[in-house]
Design an enzyme around this catalytic site. Sequence first.
Site, mmCIF file in Angstrom:
data_model
loop_
_atom_site.group_PDB
_atom_site.id
_atom_site.type_symbol
_atom_site.label_atom_id
_atom_site.label_comp_id
_atom_site.label_asym_id
_atom_site.label_seq_id
_atom_site.Cartn_x
_atom_site.Cartn_y
_atom_site.Cartn_z
ATOM 1 N N GLY A 88 16.185 -2.785 12.022
ATOM 2 C CA GLY A 88 16.184 -1.896 10.865
ATOM 3 C C GLY A 88 14.776 -1.580 10.424
ATOM 4 O O GLY A 88 13.978 -2.496 10.219
ATOM 5 N N ASN A 133 24.593 -7.667 7.360
ATOM 6 C CA ASN A 133 24.527 -6.896 8.602
ATOM 7 C C ASN A 133 25.950 -6.595 9.051
ATOM 8 O O ASN A 133 26.712 -7.507 9.332
ATOM 9 C CB ASN A 133 23.777 -7.691 9.670
ATOM 10 C CG ASN A 133 23.940 -7.134 11.076
ATOM 11 O OD1 ASN A 133 23.911 -7.879 12.039
ATOM 12 N ND2 ASN A 133 24.098 -5.838 11.211
ATOM 13 N N TYR A 135 21.969 -2.964 24.302
ATOM 14 C CA TYR A 135 20.873 -2.251 23.657
ATOM 15 C C TYR A 135 20.306 -2.924 22.406
ATOM 16 O O TYR A 135 19.093 -3.011 22.236
ATOM 17 C CB TYR A 135 21.335 -0.835 23.294
ATOM 18 C CG TYR A 135 20.377 -0.086 22.401
ATOM 19 C CD1 TYR A 135 19.153 0.370 22.882
ATOM 20 C CD2 TYR A 135 20.685 0.171 21.065
ATOM 21 C CE1 TYR A 135 18.260 1.055 22.068
ATOM 22 C CE2 TYR A 135 19.805 0.851 20.242
ATOM 23 C CZ TYR A 135 18.587 1.299 20.750
ATOM 24 O OH TYR A 135 17.722 1.960 19.939
#
Length: 471
Positions: A40, A115, A252
Amino acid sequence: MRDPDRSGARDECGVVAVYAPGEDVARLTYYALYALQHRGQESAGIAVSDGRSIMVSKEMGLVSQVFDERKLASLTGHLGVGHVRYSTTGSSTWDNAQPAFKVTPTGTGLALGHNGNLTNTAELAAAHGEAARGCATDSDLLASTLAHHDGPLDGALADVLTRVRGAWSLVVMDERAVHAARDPFGVRPLVIGRLPHGGYIVASESAALDIVGAHFVRDVAPGEIVSIDANGFRTRRFAEAGSAFCVFEHVYLARPDHRDGQTSVYASRRRMGVALASEAPAEADLVIPVPDSGTAAASGYSAASGIPYAEGLVKNRYVGRTFIEPSQTLRQLGIRLKLNPLRDVLEGQRLVVVDDSIVRGNTSRQLVRMLREVGAAEVHLRITSPPVRNPCYYGIDMATPAELIASGLSVEEIRDFVGADSLAYLSEAALVDASQRSRDALCMACFDGRYPIPVPPEQMSAGNQLAMFDQ
């Protein structure tokens, strides 16, 4: 609102909790957040307590932009929580930066970092009543619900979390204790570390443990609450453990040096490349990665195929989220802000280009065009995941169904759109094998549409955003 220029899957958030008497907890949290910056880049925040009161500091920007020596020195205490944010619900503003801070009816404080995405926010908001009106994000709603619960925080967590649905890892503190919890399916990662001079750290990824010298202990189990205070380390269950770990963390999202109870992300990605070489061979002169998530997979593809590996793309390490809009001319350059090709390596070569995913297709199209402009003879695109056909509702900004190129086009049509000489994706079976988990232990909804946690129809109709919040 989603930025129309965002062309790929976006990281969600990173969380940290530290309990370390006698240590500079603000500085430990700062470095841990530094290791989680990839999760982030919109805002960063730290809350600390000295046992009597909670101090919170948060701002828009990167960790290094938000905190300096003066600000860290003002955050004194032996326990704290930290957060880096990429917004998947609520707008990108200071008010929505975390940790979210609330004052309970008895005057004590509570700070929370989150999260993931909750999927039953409408139900939770209705149960919370009038107090929910001021909540702009699901994280804010969760913090408010906990703050208004009677009794100590660990008991509030055990009660409230039984009613929360979705995918999430969270850290929360009051003046005397830090707590961490993971949803019953364990969709998002959360790990525990033991600090070298006593105390504990809990964080989204193991790299945050490594940077402060903590010893990896274990993952927080799905459906588990971890609490740390002057009485030590204790755990309790609020739900039976299931398993639906997000496989896209390995494709990813997570850093390659993240490790969990099964494997490391680097090893997993290298296995993806080895499998891809077997499933989708190509006649080529070089294998090059799209850095950074394609690097380990490209090395695996090279080793398995015998085609030499080369670094043909240089990544600008300092490009994160920018608040300065480029001109139209610069916008057309697109991917060149992040990647620059090495002409003397690539010119005249037949290339296997290894990347992690294709979401909208625009970035891949620009990449292929850029490689041809520097003289690549052929471009064979190899993707270390299956086609992304479905949005994520569990904390990744991955576009709406209409924006996902694989939801409406065949592989050959996608190849034609991006302009590659050939295109191949890794199979679902090979991706599962590379993760070293069973298929039933993974969430692969973005590939196969099988959502392990029910998603309300109104949320599906709003893409991956939560309908109750202002976008």
